[in-house]
Design a protein around this motif. Structure first.
Motif, short mmCIF file in Angstrom:
data_model
loop_
_atom_site.label_atom_id
_atom_site.label_comp_id
_atom_site.label_asym_id
_atom_site.label_seq_id
_atom_site.Cartn_x
_atom_site.Cartn_y
_atom_site.Cartn_z
N THR A 129 0.85 -1.20 -0.05
CA THR A 129 -0.10 -0.15 -0.03
C THR A 129 0.78 1.23 -0.04
N ASN A 131 1.80 3.33 -2.05
CA ASN A 131 1.79 4.14 -3.55
C ASN A 131 0.47 5.06 -3.42
N ASP A 132 0.65 5.96 -4.25
CA ASP A 132 -0.60 7.02 -4.36
C ASP A 132 -1.78 6.30 -4.38
N LYS A 133 -2.09 5.58 -5.13
CA LYS A 133 -3.41 4.74 -5.30
C LYS A 133 -4.14 4.17 -4.13
N SER A 134 -3.21 3.82 -3.20
CA SER A 134 -3.62 3.30 -2.10
C SER A 134 -3.70 4.19 -0.98
N ARG A 136 -4.85 7.25 -1.65
CA ARG A 136 -6.17 7.86 -2.00
C ARG A 136 -7.46 6.88 -1.88
N ALA A 137 -7.31 5.56 -1.99
CA ALA A 137 -8.46 4.60 -1.86
C ALA A 137 -8.47 4.43 -0.27
N LYS A 139 -7.46 6.45 2.17
CA LYS A 139 -7.75 7.62 2.93
C LYS A 139 -7.23 7.58 4.30
N TRP A 142 -5.27 4.63 5.91
CA TRP A 142 -3.91 4.27 5.24
C TRP A 142 -3.01 4.71 6.39
#
Length: 194
Positions: A129, A131-134, A136-137, A139, A142
């Protein structure tokens, strides 16, 4: 040239150099370098990069406007993933040396190995996790998930102490890690008070 030196690709090239050196030494001079050096050096790099990763927060709190501190903050996830990569390489070398599953299972419940396996298990979701995508997903979750780095770090250093022939170096690193964490907590508490 400046852009290349500041790029993520260049950072990863630099972070990969010790791993390439370790694998090269092991492949080219197995009698003089050997398993013991390869397993020790990959473990050292995993620990050093983890310490740098954890030192980023106190550095950021102490040197807020310094360009190098901002750069470190932006690359903290890269450093953490590199630490995991060296821990994973450490594990692969251990498994390679065992050559079969049964010796691994026989040792898995011993305190020195169990702490290493538990640390690795905690680091896996953090690496996946990072990475930027994780970010964002997940929130706010994280940040909660990535607090697992602290128990993972404790387990990693306990593994080092228990698995070492001479744990002196591991204890020195634990002292440095404890100092980093004490500074981090003190700075965060001071920030809340002011």
């Amino acid at each position: 040239m400046q852009a290349i030196l500041k790029s993520r690709s260049f950072l990863w090239l630099v972070l990969a150099l010790p791993g390439a050196w370790i694998l090269g030494q092991w492949a080219l001079t197995p009698r003089t370098y050997g398993f013991g050096h390869a397993i020790g050096d990959t473990g050292d790099w995993a620990a050093w990069l983890l310490m740098v990763t954890l030192a980023v927060t106190p550095i950021r709190l102490l040197f807020r406007k310094a360009g190098w501190a901002i750069w470190l903050m932006r690359r903290r996830r890269d450093l953490g993933v590199a630490s995991f990569a060296y821990a994973a390489l450490h594990t692969v070398i251990y498994l390679w040396n065992k050559t079969a599953l049964q010796p691994v299972l026989d040792e898995a419940t011993k305190p020195d190995m169990l702490t290493g396996w538990l640390a690795l298990a905690l680091f896996i979701p953090l690496a996946i996790t990072s990475n930027d995508k994780s970010v964002r997903a997940l929130k706010r979750s994280w940040k909660k998930l990535h607090r697992l780095v602290y128990p993972a770090a404790v387990l990693m250093f306990v593994h080092w102490v228990l698995a070492s022939f001479d744990p002196t170096t591991a204890w020195i690193h634990i002292g440095i890690m404890a100092a980093i964490e004490i500074v981090r907590i003190a700075l965060q508490l001071r920030q809340r008070v002011t």
